[in-house]
Design an enzyme around this catalytic site. Structure first.
Site, PDB file in Angstrom:
ATOM      1  CB  CYS A   1       7.528   2.737  -2.445  1.00 20.18           C
ATOM      2  SG  CYS A   1       7.302   1.994  -0.833  1.00 20.18           S
TER       3      CYS A   1
ATOM      4  CB  CYS B   1       2.123   3.198  10.302  1.00 18.17           C
ATOM      5  SG  CYS B   1       2.544   2.716   8.635  1.00 18.17           S
TER       6      CYS B   1
ATOM      7  CD  GLU C   1      11.410   1.414   8.363  1.00 19.61           C
ATOM      8  OE1 GLU C   1      10.600   2.343   8.181  1.00 19.61           O
ATOM      9  OE2 GLU C   1      12.409   1.238   7.660  1.00 19.61           O
TER      10      GLU C   1
ATOM     11  CB  CYS D   1       6.710   2.649   4.895  1.00 21.45           C
ATOM     12  SG  CYS D   1       5.992   3.115   3.332  1.00 21.45           S
TER      13      CYS D   1
ATOM     14  CB  CYS E   1       5.348   1.700  -5.834  1.00 20.72           C
ATOM     15  SG  CYS E   1       3.821   0.754  -5.814  1.00 20.72           S
TER      16      CYS E   1
ATOM     17  CB  CYS F   1       7.263  -4.334  -0.964  1.00 23.00           C
ATOM     18  SG  CYS F   1       5.690  -4.156  -1.826  1.00 23.00           S
TER      19      CYS F   1
HETATM   20  N1  SAH Z   1       1.605  -1.554  -0.263  1.00 18.71           N
HETATM   21  C1  SAH Z   1       0.538  -0.784   0.267  1.00 18.71           C
HETATM   22  C2  SAH Z   1       0.810  -0.193   1.624  1.00 18.71           C
HETATM   23  C3  SAH Z   1       2.166   0.353   1.932  1.00 18.71           C
HETATM   24  S1  SAH Z   1       2.624   1.957   1.425  1.00 18.71           S
HETATM   25  C4  SAH Z   1       0.089   0.254  -0.716  1.00 18.71           C
HETATM   26  O1  SAH Z   1       0.694   0.371  -1.773  1.00 18.71           O
HETATM   27  O2  SAH Z   1      -0.900   0.920  -0.463  1.00 18.71           O
HETATM   28  C5  SAH Z   1       1.537   3.091   2.182  1.00 18.71           C
HETATM   29  C6  SAH Z   1       1.275   4.308   1.316  1.00 18.71           C
HETATM   30  O3  SAH Z   1       2.449   5.135   1.208  1.00 18.71           O
HETATM   31  C7  SAH Z   1       0.863   3.962  -0.095  1.00 18.71           C
HETATM   32  O4  SAH Z   1      -0.166   4.823  -0.508  1.00 18.71           O
HETATM   33  C8  SAH Z   1       2.141   4.238  -0.874  1.00 18.71           C
HETATM   34  O5  SAH Z   1       1.886   4.426  -2.231  1.00 18.71           O
HETATM   35  C9  SAH Z   1       2.661   5.458  -0.143  1.00 18.71           C
HETATM   36  N2  SAH Z   1       4.080   5.753  -0.321  1.00 18.71           N
HETATM   37  C10 SAH Z   1       5.126   4.930  -0.414  1.00 18.71           C
HETATM   38  N3  SAH Z   1       6.271   5.607  -0.574  1.00 18.71           N
HETATM   39  C11 SAH Z   1       5.941   6.900  -0.555  1.00 18.71           C
HETATM   40  C12 SAH Z   1       6.684   8.100  -0.682  1.00 18.71           C
HETATM   41  N4  SAH Z   1       8.002   8.101  -0.866  1.00 18.71           N
HETATM   42  N5  SAH Z   1       5.994   9.260  -0.615  1.00 18.71           N
HETATM   43  C13 SAH Z   1       4.656   9.277  -0.435  1.00 18.71           C
HETATM   44  N6  SAH Z   1       3.911   8.184  -0.327  1.00 18.71           N
HETATM   45  C14 SAH Z   1       4.530   7.012  -0.396  1.00 18.71           C
END
Ligand code: SAH
Length: 348
Positions: free
Chosen positions: A126, A112, A99, A339, A123, A119
């Site tokens: 996410c 973006c 995406e 994302c 987390c 991944c």
């Molecule tokens: N892997 C990288 C970049 C991708 S995610 C990272 O961890 O930074 C981009 C940002 O979106 C990161 O700060 C991640 O923690 C956040 N993110 C992912 N899912 C999310 C969600 N459901 N709500 C808010 N932020 C989120």
């Protein structure tokens, strides 16, 4: 950077100008041909060798024999009704999906982009990581997300954030090559001042990236202020804890002079209390940085939630403690612009 497709052909889009020149000379051609070809690829952003009209048919056929010119294909496009955000679901040549989200800010269009298919970071909040990791994107696949969005939208893209699907520093070589390609003066010529690389905190790579002094903004997904809470939502914290991460950030700033941006996704009841604000202020005190507050985006597989009101309350706590923070604008809320969500729906 030399990468090959399944047929052993070189991915021409991943080559920097001097690398392309060396290959063109190897084919027995004059150097200036490489400049023409690079411009076709990265300025006019053509999708086939046949569109290179000032290159002879004979050379185009030679190019076809030695190189591949990859493409990606937008299988779905979602446009926001409230702002000019557009989300693209792209299919890659091997059938995988990623995406990109095109966003409009006062200073221009920023995209973006994804850096991996899936991944492995795990987390908890996410959507990108739920179905696991499939593979790294090549530097050309990261780049093509921009070229294709620019072509489809007719909008000039001046900035990029590596905050889509994937962990950029877990695909370090391709990401660095992408940064070199996108900022190449003979090509897209995007200023790296307008590019942010976001990481969950792969510490050794932060040190490596610092040495390159690329001028990008490094964003750190912090989300918690102590190891216990952070490990609960971010498994990477068990490998590199908060102290190691902050040390690496301080080193990064000392070497590059670039202010670090800390991302803090507010999760109701987990990290949004006054005490959390105090811990955050203590952690980042005397450190030139920026704090970006984001109410966590709800994903259907998890029960994390928050709202803008809590984000403003947390911002106020921080202000009272002498820290500056912004609440990130929500773009594309009506199209699930966070994302990984679209890809998940598509692949189920
Ligand atoms: N892997 C990288 C970049 C991708 S995610 C990272 O961890 O930074 C981009 C940002 O979106 C990161 O700060 C991640 O923690 C956040 N993110 C992912 N899912 C999310 C969600 N459901 N709500 C808010 N932020 C989120």
């Amino acid at each position: 950077m030399l990468t090959y497709d399944a047929n052993g052909k070189i991915d021409i889009l991943a080559l920097l100008p001097d690398e392309l020149e060396a290959k063109i000379v190897e084919l027995g051609e004059k150097k200036f041909r490489a400049k023409q070809i690079f411009s076709w690829l990265h300025v006019k952003q053509v999708k086939s060798f046949d569109e290179m009209t000032d290159i002879s048919a004979q050379l185009r056929s030679k190019l076809n024999d030695s190189f591949c010119l990859k493409s990606l294909f937008a299988v779905k496009k979602l446009e926001s009704c409230t702002d000019n955000t557009v989300k693209y679901l792209y299919e890659l040549s091997d059938g995988n999906h990623i995406e990109s989200v095109l966003m409009e800010y006062e200073h221009g269009n920023t995209i973006c982009v994804s850096t991996q298919v899936g991944c492995k970071m795990g987390c908890r909040f996410c959507a990108s990581t739920i179905a696991g990791y499939k593979r790294d994107l090549t530097s050309s696949e990261i780049l093509m997300q921009i070229y294709e969005a620019q072509r489809l939208s007719g909008r000039k893209i001046g900035g990029a954030v590596l905050m889509g699907i994937g962990e950029p520093l877990d695909n370090y070589d391709n990401v660095v090559n992408f940064l070199r390609l996108v900022s190449c003066p003979q090509g897209m010529n995007m200023s790296l001042r307008h590019v942010s690389v976001s990481t969950c905190g792969i510490v050794p790579r932060i040190y490596e990236l610092a040495e390159l002094k690329l001028g990008i903004t490094l964003s750190i997904s912090l989300h918690s202020t102590n190891n216990k809470a952070r490990s609960e939502i971010m498994p990477i914290n068990d490998k590199y804890d908060i102290n190691e991460l902050i040390q690496a950030c301080k080193y990064y700033f000392s070497v590059t002079g670039r202010r670090i941006s800390f991302e803090y996704s507010l999760i109701s009841g987990h990290n949004d209390s006054r005490k959390d604000a105090e811990e955050l202020a203590k952690l980042l005190k005397n450190f030139t940085c920026h704090i970006n507050l984001i109410p966590v985006n709800k994903i259907k597989e998890r029960d994390f939630h928050s709202d803008r009101k809590s984000a403003y309350r947390f911002q106020k706590y921080l202000e009272e403690l002498g820290m500056n923070a912004t609440v990130r604008r929500t773009l594309g809320a009506d199209i699930d612009a966070a994302c990984g969500q679209l890809r998940r729906e598509y692949e189920i």
